[in-house]
Enzyme design. Structure first.
Site, PDB file in Angstrom:
ATOM      1  CG  HIS A  98      -2.290   0.528   0.933  1.00  8.92           C
ATOM      2  ND1 HIS A  98      -2.529   1.586   0.069  1.00  8.92           N
ATOM      3  CD2 HIS A  98      -3.523   0.156   1.391  1.00  8.92           C
ATOM      4  CE1 HIS A  98      -3.818   1.836   0.018  1.00  8.92           C
ATOM      5  NE2 HIS A  98      -4.446   0.986   0.804  1.00  8.92           N
ATOM      6  CG  ASP A 115      -3.366   4.419  -3.072  1.00  5.26           C
ATOM      7  OD1 ASP A 115      -2.794   4.030  -2.039  1.00  5.26           O
ATOM      8  OD2 ASP A 115      -3.213   5.553  -3.570  1.00  5.26           O
TER       9      ASP A 115
END
Length: 369
Positions: free
Chosen positions: A340, A344
């Site tokens: 992450h 995204d």
């Protein structure tokens, strides 16, 4: 060596129950003897100190041969212990079995001649108490770390510690892909001598997705995100004691035949321990076919320092909505774990959409050459 039966001429010393220097009582179990007819504990013929063991365990000797020496001189108290009147008339084997299992012989009902307590009577009490106590739990077994298991553990722990993992999954209709493979796999095997695996058909679509979404083919650094210019696809191969990830270098430049050959070769050599060190390094993205184990959804751990890892799950026939009706289709889940820090959910979803579209548009979405 005692006579243990009318026709018995020899016996084997199975186990000494006393060692040299031990004090023994008269009728106390001294040695286990095995013959072709019986396995018995032999009682000491006198009280005293065992001064010599003449025959080692596992040795067979004739009846009447010396097997040990007991010195009763200077040990009158030992010899007299066997003469105390309150000792019940139990055989040495029965007394030994009762002591071994903590059984009070006074509460054992004898079924032998004249009410004599036998070994079977003691064993019946032992079995009864074990039944009341419930099953005996086996002790835990400690399996030492193998070098591979330790390495995997450290690598996976490090990956979870340094990279915030996120996960997403999409469902794919691979009916046309399945039909294509079923149609061509026999001819393909005859022409190439290697099987036409699903992975060989899926890898080109994955490579197309990585080219369109380069942040999936990347790694994190303190200076920024490093976008890899080559696609070196790691292919997870399960072993009996772990996992190894050989790398298909320049996977995007290979034909279906080359991919099938390379995948078969790497997997075969990985399972036989013949992979070279250079063949497990340099991967930029990892594919794990967890469907081979029957999995339908998995949450893989990223193979550091890569940005993501994709799993292809089991292909399952099931009814789905098809047009205005219901149809039986071949369905497969694809799961993506991603770093992450690097990308995204939106980009991860778009990447999976690309893979999904390519697989569902087969054969237009893939090539066979």
């Amino acid at each position: 060596m005692p006579q243990l039966g009318e026709s018995v001429t020899e016996g084997t010393v199975e186990k000494w129950l006393k060692q040299v220097g031990d004090l023994v009582e008269r009728d106390e179990p001294l040695v286990e003897i095995v013959t072709d007819k019986v396995n018995a504990e032999i009682p000491s013929p006198m009280g005293g100190r065992l001064v010599q063991i003449s025959i080692t365990e596992g040795t067979t000797v004739m009846v009447g041969a010396e097997i040990a020496q007991i010195d009763s001189d200077g040990n009158p108290e030992t010899d007299s212990v066997a003469e105390v009147p309150d000792r019940p008339g139990y055989s040495p084997a029965v007394r030994h079995l009762a002591e071994e299992n903590g059984i009070d012989l006074g509460r054992v009902t004898g079924t032998g001649e004249a009410g004599r307590v036998t070994r079977d009577d003691v064993l019946a009490v032992v079995k009864s108490e074990e039944s009341l106590a419930g099953p005996t739990e086996a002790p835990d077994l400690l399996v030492p770390w193998s070098a591979m298991r330790r390495s995997i553990g450290e690598h996976m722990s490090r990956s979870l510690a340094i990279a915030p993992h996120a996960w997403t999954m999409q469902e794919v209709d691979v009916t046309e892909l399945v039909r294509h493979r079923e149609t061509h796999k026999a001819q393909f095997l005859e022409q190439t001598q290697v099987p036409l695996s699903y992975l060989a058909l899926i890898v080109p679509i994955i490579c197309q997705g990585l080219k369109e979404f380069p942040y999936l083919n990347a790694s994190w650094s303190q200076e920024g995100i490093l976008l890899k210019q080559q696609i070196h696809l790691g292919l997870a191969v399960a072993l009996e004691d772990g996992l190894i990830v050989p790398v298909i270098k320049h996977a995007d430049e290979r034909s279906t035949v080359e991919l099938a050959t390379t995948i078969h070769d790497l997997a075969t050599r990985a399972r036989s321990g013949q992979i070279l060190p250079d063949e497990v390094h340099g991967g930029t993205f990892t594919l794990n076919n967890t469907g081979a184990t029957g999995s339908v959804a998995s949450q893989p751990i990223i193979n550091q320092p890569q940005a993501a890892i994709l799993t292809t799950e089991s292909i399952i026939k099931r009814p789905i909505a098809w047009g205005e009706g219901i149809a039986i289709r071949h369905m497969m889940n694809i799961c993506l774990a991603f770093d992450h820090r690097i990308l995204d959910g939106r980009m991860a979803g778009m990447f999976l959409n690309k893979i999904k579209a390519g697989l569902e548009a087969w054969p237009q979405g893939g090539t066979y050459h």
